[in-house]
Structure formats: C-alpha cells, structure tokens
Design an enzyme around this catalytic site. Structure first.
Site, short mmCIF file in Angstrom:
data_model
loop_
_atom_site.label_atom_id
_atom_site.label_comp_id
_atom_site.label_asym_id
_atom_site.label_seq_id
_atom_site.Cartn_x
_atom_site.Cartn_y
_atom_site.Cartn_z
N ASP A 128 -16.67 26.59 -5.60
CA ASP A 128 -16.94 25.52 -6.44
C ASP A 128 -17.96 24.72 -6.36
O ASP A 128 -18.86 25.04 -5.30
CB ASP A 128 -15.77 24.59 -6.11
CG ASP A 128 -15.28 24.12 -4.92
OD1 ASP A 128 -16.30 24.44 -3.95
OD2 ASP A 128 -14.41 23.98 -4.21
N CYS A 173 -12.42 19.03 -2.26
CA CYS A 173 -12.81 18.88 -3.55
C CYS A 173 -13.37 17.43 -3.64
O CYS A 173 -14.17 17.12 -4.42
CB CYS A 173 -11.52 19.26 -4.71
SG CYS A 173 -11.02 20.89 -4.75
N CYS A 212 -19.42 29.80 -3.04
CA CYS A 212 -18.45 28.59 -2.46
C CYS A 212 -17.03 28.69 -2.91
O CYS A 212 -16.10 28.47 -2.59
CB CYS A 212 -18.95 27.56 -1.94
SG CYS A 212 -20.33 27.29 -0.90
N CYS A 268 -11.81 24.93 -9.28
CA CYS A 268 -10.30 24.73 -9.62
C CYS A 268 -9.79 23.21 -10.09
O CYS A 268 -10.66 22.60 -10.40
CB CYS A 268 -9.25 24.96 -8.37
SG CYS A 268 -9.77 23.66 -7.06
#
Lengths: 287, 403
Positions: free
Chosen positions: A37, A106, A35, A62
């Site tokens: 992350d 995120c 994926c 990230c």
C-alpha cells in the site's frame, strides 16, 4: 470478509478528494508497491495563515487504505497546519467508525503522509526511509525503531501483535519479532517506572527508616506494579521484606508465563530500585 | 445485463455448491436410513450396503480398488493423516520433501514436523510455478520418509507432473503422497497408471458437502492410523461412518466421472473466453501460472498498479464472487506464498485475482464479469499514484519520440 463499518465502505466506494492538485505546495508520499500500500497526499496551504485550502490524494491499497486516505483529506481541509498535525491515526480510524485491528496500519499510513506533506511544505528535506536517523527494525517493510516507538507511544500498544497490526513491522519474515518485543518491554517498563523523568517525591531518598522503606515498597507495589500486571491478567503479592530483600509471589497469568522470571527480575526490581532504593533485591516465593 | 446481481460465483476453488442429485442421495440417511453401519441388525446392514456403493463410486473416479479408499472428515485430515501417518510408520526416517506452493494443510504439517526434528526440503518453483524434477530427484535420500507434492495448485491451477513424480519415488522406494483436492473431478487421476501411494480428496471441491474427504491408500503402503478408536475403515480411521456425507461424496464422484470430459472442454472454453476478454480489455494484465499446463477451470490474473482486496470488494458489489492472493484479503501483510514462490513481481502480486469456474458456470456469468471488471480496474487505477507515474512516464516518452 472483513467486518468494515458502513463509513469505511462509503469512503471506499465513493472516495472524497481523489486526484492531484496541480499547484499543491505540500506533497507527501509514503509506502511502496512492495509494501502493498502507498499514499500520496497533496495539500494546498495558504501561506498567509497556514490554513489548508484543499487536500487530495492518490492511493494504492485495500479498501481501508482508500477509506483512510479519503477520511484524512476530509478531516484536514479547513484546518491550520498546526491543527492538522494534531490529528492522530486513531482520529482517522474513529472518523470512519473504527477499522479492523489488522488494518490499523492504514490509518498510520494516513498520518505519515500528512507529516510528510507538511514537512515538504516547510521545506524540510523529505527523509527517505534509508536515511532516517534510526535503526531499521523490520527489513521486510522497512520500519524504523523510531516509528515503532512513536506508534507504541501514541496508541498505548501493549502487545507485539498490535505493533504488527499498526506498523506492519514483523508481518513479513517475522525475524524482527524479538526486537519488537524488546522495544515494547523497554517502553512498558519506562511507562511503569517513569524513567527519564525526575524521581517523584519520596523516591530513593538517602535516609529511609525501616518502617518508611517498608511502607514505600508496599505502596509502589500496590499502586504501580500490581495494576500493570493486572492489565496482562496477572497479579503480584508481597510476601516479605527483609532489609533490602523483597519477596513476592506472582499470580494468575504471570505465574505461567514463560517470561515470569524476567518480568520479576526486570520490572519489579527495576521499579523498586528507582522508587525506593537502588540496592533492592527482589526474589520470588517458591511454592 | 441478463444476470441478476449477486449471482455470479467464480470462486469454485474455495468451495462449490452441493449438486442437486448429491443432496437428494444424502437426504434418506438423515431420518430413514440412520443406522450405524457397524450394527448387526437391518438398520445397520442397509447403511453398510450404501457405504460399499459409495466406496466403489469414489474408487472408480481414481481407477482404484474400493478397499484402498479411507473416508475422512476433510481434505486437511487426509493430508495430516498421510504425512504424519507415514512418518510414524517409519520412525527411522527423518526427512520430508515438499514444495513451497503447497496448501497450508500440507505445508503447516511439514513445518510442524520440522519443529519436531524432521529435516524438511521445500522445493521451489519457476516463474510459471513449475517444479524442477531433477531437483526433486536429487533431494531424495535414504533418510526420506515421504514426498508430498500437490496435483494442482489451488491459486494458479498449475499442474504438477504427478505421474512422473510418482515414478521417480517408486524407483527410489520412497512413499509418495499427493494433495489432489483441486485436481479430483477436474482432471483424470488413474491409480493404475500412476504409482501414487497416497492421495487426498475433499468433498466440497467437487459438489459434495463440506465435512467429508477421502485418503486413497495404495495397498501395501506403510501408514499408521491417524484417528484411534473403533475398527471402522479397516482400522485405518476410527469414528462412526458419516453415512449421509459418504453417500453424497460417492454420488458426487459418479457425477464427476460422467461429466468430466464434456465439462472440461466447455469449462476450458469459458475460462479462456473470460481470460482473453479481460486480457484484451485491460492493459498491464498478467497471467499467473502455467498458461498451458493447468486446471481447465482456473485463471489467476495480475492487474498492475492496484490492490486485490479493493478489486474483490468492487466485484462483490457487482454481484461477482472471486478471490485474491493479495496480502490484504488474508489479513497477513504479504502476498500469497504461492505467488511469492513464483517470484511474481510486487507490481501485480498484490493486484492478483483468481477466477475459478464450475460446471454450473453460465455464459451469462462470464459476460457479466467481462462487462463489470474493466471499469473497476479503471476506477482503482485512476486513484493509484503508480498508474499516474506510469502515464506521466509514457507521455514523456511520447513527447521525446515526437521531437
């Protein structure tokens, strides 16, 4: 380059609470290498009062993934489990002074890891993606319909692009974008018509007089349908009511929208059927 | 460290600085020599002469004829012009062949034409990014309008055998275009030896400014004009000639011809020192691309267990500019289409970083990067759950071995 806030850069450069907790009694991991992350969250919870004594994390991702995880650990430390569960992905983003829209997933990952860790603490079986009791919509990032509905609901999302930014669903091959659109349309419709809830006062009564019915139709269009269309840059004008046939004209963005007929048939008619009378037929005024 | 912070530029495949001699050559054309080259007076005539010189300078880089050079506004325009112009000139042919690893300036044009009813074959690549020429050969049909294959890949530097592909296409009578935006000025491109029909160059990749490019059009190639209007560029590209930029590109090509061979050896040494240094200092590192057959200035390294954007931001804080094929840097959610086509595993596709050097790259810049990157990778791996898993796995393995 992304326009990150100073707070995101600070939490990325100097992440708080990195590492493992050897005697953690709540561990949750979400995401994967594929994926792009992943986040593993460790919590040390006091069983007596359910206060989170310590929180640490490991992450692959990230700058905004690292910052979101760092922020999450800072936010939940000292909170009770119940208080921590009330933290939303939006709270995480706000703690950081905001995230770029394309990076909102995120913050969603932070929220998911928290839920997974607490489920682990409560002895609930960690639900593998594959086993989750909901159809998988996005097969590239393995996002279930349940997850998509939850994120749409919690963040009041209105476009497919937003759903992709928040959940990643549809960001790979794009094959599921029509499915996301369908889910979104259903939910927007439900939001407008209040489906699932008991009909509000005066809704669909058996015996309306002609005057009463016309007044109710006018009211529903003005107070419920028009604001929804205006939110998308469009509008609706009531032209005529003849028995059960309601004639309207769509204005602005809606009139040029490729889905304008569908919007009309689906949304306006369904709303009026629920709120006024189940036999109402909506037609569009031809210019 | 002798290099001042914020001074290390290793992203020359993205864009390059304008060479001082190029800027100097351009300046008179903003205020003194500002005439329109088409005008029948001294102002125009002076400019026209300089445009002729520039055209010859560009032609020399390609060992081509000056009249085969069409000035455009950028590499993307050149690619659009080549593909759409050739398709329009042969309306009966409805098939295009390209590769999965082209720049978007080619790939998105082909995909646009696919929506308009063209059949598009996108050739795959192997794990080093190489094409299978037999596959290319068998994809060509009498219906094929154009084959468009890049000369060098912008992300990995991997070179395609343009001369061989050009010969295959020439034998089959199919028009061949190559996007040579990354290759021009870095490797020899000899139009007398390669039967290429069309070739794109972008100025800002070889120390000319942004906003100028060329399309090489071999004499006899059937192609429709892309920009309609005046008679400029022999009716092939309308619009008043961008004199300062054309002169600048001419100068940049002249400098590149003179510098290329010495520079390439120096660049290759610097690149190899950087690559080997990082490779030795950082375990679980992979080279993306063909390690032998690639541009001398480019290296694309994949670092396992970590993500590219995080690496780039830490590098940037250390004053180093590079780029990444990770999903997060582009705003898309998937790693670069080039790495995907090469089937680079996810373990390091997301953690890939491209360093691209130029003739202005110094040894001190390489030293600074060699010193700065290993601790960054270590820091990010220190917070990666997958690296922690890997360490646990290794400890368990060592313990078992001891028993």
């Amino acid at each position: 380059m992304w326009n990150y806030t100073n707070s995101v850069i600070d939490h990325f450069t100097n992440p708080r609470n990195v590492g493992e907790i050897a005697d953690a009694n709540a561990v949750g991991q979400v995401g994967s290498l594929a994926c792009g992350d992943a986040l593993k969250l460790y919590l040390k919870i006091d069983p007596a009062n359910e206060v989170i004594l310590d929180a640490k994390f490991q992450t692959f991702g990230c700058a905004s993934a690292i910052a979101s995880a760092s922020a999450l650990t800072e936010m939940v430390k000292g909170k009770t489990v119940k208080e921590a569960l009330a933290v939303t992905n939006d709270d995480i983003a706000r703690f950081l002074g905001g995230l770029p829209e394309q990076k909102m997933h995120c913050s969603v990952m932070g929220k998911e890891a928290l839920e997974a860790a607490i489920a682990n603490y409560r002895g609930e079986k960690a639900v593998a993606h594959e086993e989750e009791d909901s159809p998988v919509i996005c097969k590239c990032f393995w996002v279930t319909e349940k997850k998509i509905r939850q994120v749409i609901e919690e963040n009041h999302l209105t476009t497919v692009e937003q759903v992709t930014n928040y959940t990643k669903a549809g960001g790979g091959c794009g094959g599921c974008l029509p499915d996301i659109k369908r889910i979104l349309d259903e939910m927007v419709l439900a939001r407008v018509t209040g489906s699932g809830k008991p009909a509000s006062e005066g809704a669909a009564p058996k015996k309306l007089t002609n005057i009463q019915r016309m007044q109710l139709i006018t009211k529903v269009i003005e107070t419920e349908i028009a604001p929804h269309l205006q939110a998308d840059g469009g509008g609706i004008e009531l032209i005529d009511i003849d028995g059960i046939t309601v004639t309207v004209r769509l204005q602005g963005a809606c009139a040029h929208c490729v889905s304008s007929t569908a919007t009309l048939q689906f949304m306006v008619q369904e709303t009026l059927r629920r709120k006024v009378s189940p036999d109402i037929v909506v037609v569009q005024q031809q210019d | 460290m002798s290099v001042p912070a914020r001074n290390v530029y290793l992203d020359n495949n993205a864009t390059t600085c304008v060479a001082p001699e190029v800027l100097e050559a351009m300046l008179p054309f903003f205020n003194d020599l500002y005439g329109n080259a088409s005008s029948m007076h001294l102002f125009g005539g002076q400019v026209a002469r300089h445009l002729d010189t520039a055209r010859s300078q560009v032609a020399a880089l390609l060992n081509a004829q000056p009249e085969e050079i069409v000035f455009t506004s950028c590499g993307t325009e050149s690619d659009n012009h080549a593909i759409r112009g050739v398709c329009e000139a042969q309306p009966d042919k409805r098939h295009i062949i390209t590769t999965k690893v082209e720049h978007p300036a080619v790939l998105n044009v082909c995909r646009y034409l696919a929506k308009k009813g063209y059949r598009v074959t996108e050739l795959g690549v192997d794990k080093q990014g190489n094409l299978n020429l037999d596959e290319l050969k068998s994809a060509i049909t009498p219906d094929t309008a154009i084959v468009t294959v890049m000369a060098a890949n912008n992300e990995t530097g991997t070179l395609f055998p343009i001369d061989e592909i050009a010969k295959i296409c020439a034998e089959k009578g199919v028009t061949f275009h190559t996007d040579a935006v990354q290759a021009a000025g870095k490797i020899a491109l000899d139009m007398q030896k390669m039967p290429v029909n069309l070739l794109s160059i972008s100025g800002h990749k070889l120390h000319a400014p942004k906003g100028i490019g060329i399309l090489y059009v071999r004499r006899g190639t059937r192609i429709s004009p892309f920009m309609l209007g005046g008679h400029q560029e022999r009716n092939r590209r309308a619009g008043t000639e961008n004199a300062p930029y054309i002169v600048g590109l001419g100068k940049a090509c002249e400098v590149a011809i003179n510098a290329m061979f010495d520079e390439n050896n120096r660049l290759r040494k610097q690149r190899d020192r950087l690559e080997k240094g990082l490779f030795d200092a950082i375990p679980y590192t992979h080279i993306n691309g063909n390690p032998q057959w690639r541009l001398p200035n480019t290296t694309n390294l994949g670092f396992e267990f970590i993500e590219g954007e995080a690496i780039l931001l830490h590098l940037s804080a250390a004053g180093i500019a590079a780029s990444s094929g990770s999903a997060c840097t582009s705003g898309s959610l998937e790693p670069s289409h080039v790495l995907k086509a090469m089937q680079v595993p996810f373990t390091y596709a997301h953690g890939s970083v491209r360093f691209s050097l130029s003739r202005y790259t110094t040894d001190a810049e390489i030293d600074h990067t060699l010193a700065a990157l290993p601790p960054i990778v270590e820091k990010l791996r220190g917070m990666s759950p997958f690296y922690a898993d890997k360490l646990r796995e290794m400890k368990a393995g060592a313990a078992t071995a001891q028993q």
